[in-house]
Design a protein around this motif. Structure first.
Motif, PDB file in Angstrom:
ATOM      1  N   ASN A 192      11.211 -16.283 -19.793  1.00  0.00           N
ATOM      2  CA  ASN A 192      11.717 -17.370 -18.944  1.00  0.00           C
ATOM      3  C   ASN A 192      11.999 -16.874 -17.527  1.00  0.00           C
ATOM      4  N   HIS A 193      11.022 -16.249 -16.934  1.00  0.00           N
ATOM      5  CA  HIS A 193      11.196 -15.747 -15.573  1.00  0.00           C
ATOM      6  C   HIS A 193      11.033 -16.884 -14.562  1.00  0.00           C
ATOM      7  N   ASP A 194      11.831 -16.819 -13.500  1.00  0.00           N
ATOM      8  CA  ASP A 194      11.715 -17.802 -12.415  1.00  0.00           C
ATOM      9  C   ASP A 194      10.658 -17.388 -11.396  1.00  0.00           C
ATOM     10  N   PHE A 195      10.446 -16.070 -11.282  1.00  0.00           N
ATOM     11  CA  PHE A 195       9.517 -15.551 -10.276  1.00  0.00           C
ATOM     12  C   PHE A 195       8.677 -14.426 -10.876  1.00  0.00           C
ATOM     13  N   PHE A 196       7.391 -14.444 -10.565  1.00  0.00           N
ATOM     14  CA  PHE A 196       6.505 -13.327 -10.878  1.00  0.00           C
ATOM     15  C   PHE A 196       6.041 -12.740  -9.549  1.00  0.00           C
ATOM     16  N   ILE A 197       6.333 -11.453  -9.326  1.00  0.00           N
ATOM     17  CA  ILE A 197       5.968 -10.803  -8.068  1.00  0.00           C
ATOM     18  C   ILE A 197       5.054  -9.623  -8.387  1.00  0.00           C
ATOM     19  N   CYS A 198       3.795  -9.721  -7.959  1.00  0.00           N
ATOM     20  CA  CYS A 198       2.783  -8.715  -8.296  1.00  0.00           C
ATOM     21  C   CYS A 198       2.548  -7.748  -7.136  1.00  0.00           C
ATOM     22  N   PHE A 199       2.477  -6.467  -7.451  1.00  0.00           N
ATOM     23  CA  PHE A 199       2.112  -5.416  -6.503  1.00  0.00           C
ATOM     24  C   PHE A 199       0.825  -4.764  -7.018  1.00  0.00           C
ATOM     25  N   PHE A 200      -0.328  -4.936  -6.509  1.00  0.00           N
ATOM     26  CA  PHE A 200      -0.729  -5.556  -5.253  1.00  0.00           C
ATOM     27  C   PHE A 200      -1.871  -6.510  -5.555  1.00  0.00           C
ATOM     28  N   GLY A 233      -2.675  -2.781   1.807  1.00  0.00           N
ATOM     29  CA  GLY A 233      -3.599  -1.991   2.629  1.00  0.00           C
ATOM     30  C   GLY A 233      -4.909  -1.727   1.915  1.00  0.00           C
ATOM     31  N   PHE A 234      -4.855  -0.939   0.829  1.00  0.00           N
ATOM     32  CA  PHE A 234      -6.086  -0.608   0.104  1.00  0.00           C
ATOM     33  C   PHE A 234      -6.723  -1.853  -0.498  1.00  0.00           C
ATOM     34  N   ASP A 235      -5.880  -2.840  -0.860  1.00  0.00           N
ATOM     35  CA  ASP A 235      -6.397  -4.021  -1.555  1.00  0.00           C
ATOM     36  C   ASP A 235      -7.201  -4.943  -0.646  1.00  0.00           C
ATOM     37  N   TYR A 236      -6.977  -4.871   0.669  1.00  0.00           N
ATOM     38  CA  TYR A 236      -7.804  -5.678   1.568  1.00  0.00           C
ATOM     39  C   TYR A 236      -8.740  -4.808   2.410  1.00  0.00           C
ATOM     40  N   SER A 237      -8.802  -3.510   2.105  1.00  0.00           N
ATOM     41  CA  SER A 237      -9.705  -2.626   2.851  1.00  0.00           C
ATOM     42  C   SER A 237     -10.690  -1.950   1.897  1.00  0.00           C
ATOM     43  N   SER A 238     -10.293  -0.829   1.287  1.00  0.00           N
ATOM     44  CA  SER A 238     -11.223  -0.083   0.434  1.00  0.00           C
ATOM     45  C   SER A 238     -11.643  -0.872  -0.798  1.00  0.00           C
ATOM     46  N   GLN A 275      -1.366  -9.333   7.790  1.00  0.00           N
ATOM     47  CA  GLN A 275      -1.284 -10.790   7.874  1.00  0.00           C
ATOM     48  C   GLN A 275      -2.564 -11.361   8.495  1.00  0.00           C
ATOM     49  N   GLN A 276      -2.990 -10.779   9.597  1.00  0.00           N
ATOM     50  CA  GLN A 276      -4.210 -11.237  10.277  1.00  0.00           C
ATOM     51  C   GLN A 276      -5.451 -10.994   9.414  1.00  0.00           C
ATOM     52  N   THR A 277      -5.485  -9.829   8.748  1.00  0.00           N
ATOM     53  CA  THR A 277      -6.639  -9.491   7.915  1.00  0.00           C
ATOM     54  C   THR A 277      -6.770 -10.452   6.740  1.00  0.00           C
ATOM     55  N   LEU A 278      -5.649 -10.818   6.119  1.00  0.00           N
ATOM     56  CA  LEU A 278      -5.675 -11.740   4.985  1.00  0.00           C
ATOM     57  C   LEU A 278      -6.206 -13.113   5.396  1.00  0.00           C
ATOM     58  N   VAL A 279      -5.850 -13.544   6.596  1.00  0.00           N
ATOM     59  CA  VAL A 279      -6.384 -14.815   7.105  1.00  0.00           C
ATOM     60  C   VAL A 279      -7.897 -14.700   7.293  1.00  0.00           C
ATOM     61  N   GLU A 280      -8.334 -13.566   7.825  1.00  0.00           N
ATOM     62  CA  GLU A 280      -9.765 -13.349   8.081  1.00  0.00           C
ATOM     63  C   GLU A 280     -10.594 -13.346   6.797  1.00  0.00           C
ATOM     64  N   SER A 288      -9.689   5.890   6.035  1.00  0.00           N
ATOM     65  CA  SER A 288     -10.443   6.861   5.236  1.00  0.00           C
ATOM     66  C   SER A 288     -11.929   6.526   5.213  1.00  0.00           C
ATOM     67  N   ILE A 289     -12.712   7.557   4.998  1.00  0.00           N
ATOM     68  CA  ILE A 289     -14.166   7.436   4.900  1.00  0.00           C
ATOM     69  C   ILE A 289     -14.567   7.818   3.468  1.00  0.00           C
ATOM     70  N   PRO A 290     -15.466   7.088   2.771  1.00  0.00           N
ATOM     71  CA  PRO A 290     -16.342   6.029   3.296  1.00  0.00           C
ATOM     72  C   PRO A 290     -15.838   4.606   3.054  1.00  0.00           C
ATOM     73  N   PHE A 291     -14.763   4.426   2.258  1.00  0.00           N
ATOM     74  CA  PHE A 291     -14.398   3.079   1.821  1.00  0.00           C
ATOM     75  C   PHE A 291     -13.481   2.328   2.783  1.00  0.00           C
ATOM     76  N   GLY A 292     -12.988   3.000   3.822  1.00  0.00           N
ATOM     77  CA  GLY A 292     -12.184   2.308   4.818  1.00  0.00           C
ATOM     78  C   GLY A 292     -10.776   1.989   4.373  1.00  0.00           C
ATOM     79  N   ASP A 293     -10.184   2.835   3.531  1.00  0.00           N
ATOM     80  CA  ASP A 293      -8.825   2.604   3.035  1.00  0.00           C
ATOM     81  C   ASP A 293      -7.813   2.691   4.175  1.00  0.00           C
ATOM     82  N   LYS A 294      -6.886   1.722   4.213  1.00  0.00           N
ATOM     83  CA  LYS A 294      -5.812   1.707   5.216  1.00  0.00           C
ATOM     84  C   LYS A 294      -4.472   1.724   4.491  1.00  0.00           C
ATOM     85  N   GLU A 295      -3.409   2.184   5.189  1.00  0.00           N
ATOM     86  CA  GLU A 295      -2.137   2.348   4.491  1.00  0.00           C
ATOM     87  C   GLU A 295      -0.996   1.483   5.022  1.00  0.00           C
TER      88      GLU A 295
END
Length: 431
Positions: free
Chosen positions: A136-144, A169-174, A203-208, A328-335
């Protein structure tokens, strides 16, 4: 408020990921953590001792016999207890069958990377469903982002609960580079009630990549400022200026680039010390590089992993924090926004870093530090020389660092704001 946090690993070496959990516990809310694995057993022992009320549940690993066992339990064991329970179990199984059909793409199974990933996760999702039912949780908060994808069934199973996902970071980059498509998050963006971004860059990347801007809420990483006494250093004339970096010894932290910059500086100014704190796969390479340069060897100290208390004590003995993150190279990971920089700011140190992802949210160029382009040794040398040539700026920039940390990155204030946001959005769902 009953809050469920869902992680891949908990606890992990990424302290910032656990900050929200501990803050909500200290505010008196009911908190449950779900995770695939324990990322750090020693830290887990400390967490359980400090927070005995924290309920941590680890998901079952995907094994074929577990799927059969859970399925049979609902249809053969539940009826013996009561018909009502059997009907409830049947409804849950029916829900999951329709959910599977939905995530697998309906008629005509596709073979794109997005659908293949969902198909691989289907058996795991079933086992997770069994462990999360009747909660009976009111909120589910997922990382990431990837975790949010794997638990989207919760939004359909518990429509009155708020479903939120943090992107880091990694989830919207690498991760996007690996899948080769932004479509992987299309359903997550559509079904989530809130998408949390940890910086204006994310924030800007997620919109893009397709997220509705109205769903995105900026929630900065925060730290407990009470644990970091403000003690901005004052450098005396001709005093040795001490630089420090605290991070894993990996390529995107640019340790070798920093050392190359100091080699250039030695010919001009030898009045410095540099301390490297951390462990990682590049330790041997860094040690070899230092040993090959006798002048550098005299001025550089390489320390392994130490406790947070020891890190804080060490930061107080230094003057400038240096952390030139790179993509990072080659996958473009950001932190995004490194916690190590935040901790140095809380102490009151000026920062040398890069125009990388969310770092400009922390470091205001020529205000509390100096930002340089990624992998640019000339600009990095200039930034280091600036503090060597103008040591009086260390105190000025350091005080500004503490001020920015107090204004934007105090975890207590940020958590109060987050609670208000969650409650307001929960009311919207109820209506």
């Amino acid at each position: 408020m009953d809050i469920a946090f869902i992680f891949t690993e908990f606890p992990s070496g990424q302290v910032s990921n656990s900050t929200r959990v501990f803050s909500f516990l200290e505010m008196g809310y009911n908190v449950t953590v779900y995770a695939n694995t324990c990322g750090n057993k020693h830290l887990s022992y400390e967490v359980r001792n400090k927070y005995p009320n924290l309920d941590i549940i680890y998901f079952q690993k995907h094994k074929g016999y577990l799927l059969i066992k859970e399925f049979l339990k609902d249809f053969f064991i539940a009826p013996r207890i009561s018909l009502k329970r059997w009907q409830k179990a049947f409804n849950k199984e029916l829900f999951f069958i329709f959910y599977l059909k939905k995530i697998l793409g309906g008629r005509g199974l596709k073979n794109d990377s997005v659908t293949l990933q969902k198909r691989r996760n289907a058996p795991i999702s079933y086992l997770r469903l069994k462990q999360l039912e009747n909660k009976n949780h009111d909120f589910f908060i997922c990382f990431f982002g990837p975790t949010g994808l794997n638990f989207l069934f919760l939004k359909e199973l518990y429509p009155k609960a708020l479903f939120c996902t943090y992107f880091v970071g990694f989830d919207y980059s690498s991760r996007l580079s690996q899948y080769g498509s932004t479509a992987i998050y299309k359903q997550l963006f559509s079904m989530s009630d809130i998408i949390f971004a940890k910086s204006t860059f994310s924030q800007q990347t997620l919109v893009e990549i397709g997220c509705n801007e109205e769903k995105i809420i900026l929630d900065y990483n925060g730290i407990n400022l009470n644990k970091f006494e403000h003690c901005t250093p004052k450098v005396q004339t001709n005093e040795t200026v001490k630089f420090i970096i605290v991070s894993r010894l990996i390529a995107k932290k640019s340790h070798i680039l920093i050392l190359k910059a100091f080699i250039r500086i030695i010919s001009i100014n030898k009045n410095f010390k540099f301390t490297i704190v951390g462990e990682g796969p590049l330790r041997e390479k860094i040690e070899e590089f230092i040993k090959k340069n006798p002048e550098l060897f005299k001025r550089v100290e390489l320390i392994g992993n130490i406790s947070q208390e020891e890190v804080v004590s060490l930061l107080r003995l230094h003057h400038v924090f240096i952390h030139p993150s790179t993509t990072s190279i080659p996958f473009g990971d950001k932190e995004d926004t490194p916690t190590a920089i935040l901790e140095a700011m809380a102490i009151g140190l000026p920062i040398i870093s890069t125009f990388h992802a969310g770092i400009p949210d922390l470091v205001k160029n020529n205000e509390n530090g100096i930002l340089v382009p990624e992998r640019n040794i000339d600009y990095l040398v200039d930034a280091i020389n600036y503090f060597l040539n103008y040591p009086e700026k260390i105190n000025q920039f350091g005080n500004n660092s503490r001020k920015i940390a107090e204004e934007k990155f105090d975890t207590g204030q940020n958590c109060l704001r987050l609670v208000k946001i969650l409650k307001e959005n929960q009311k919207k769902i109820a209506q």
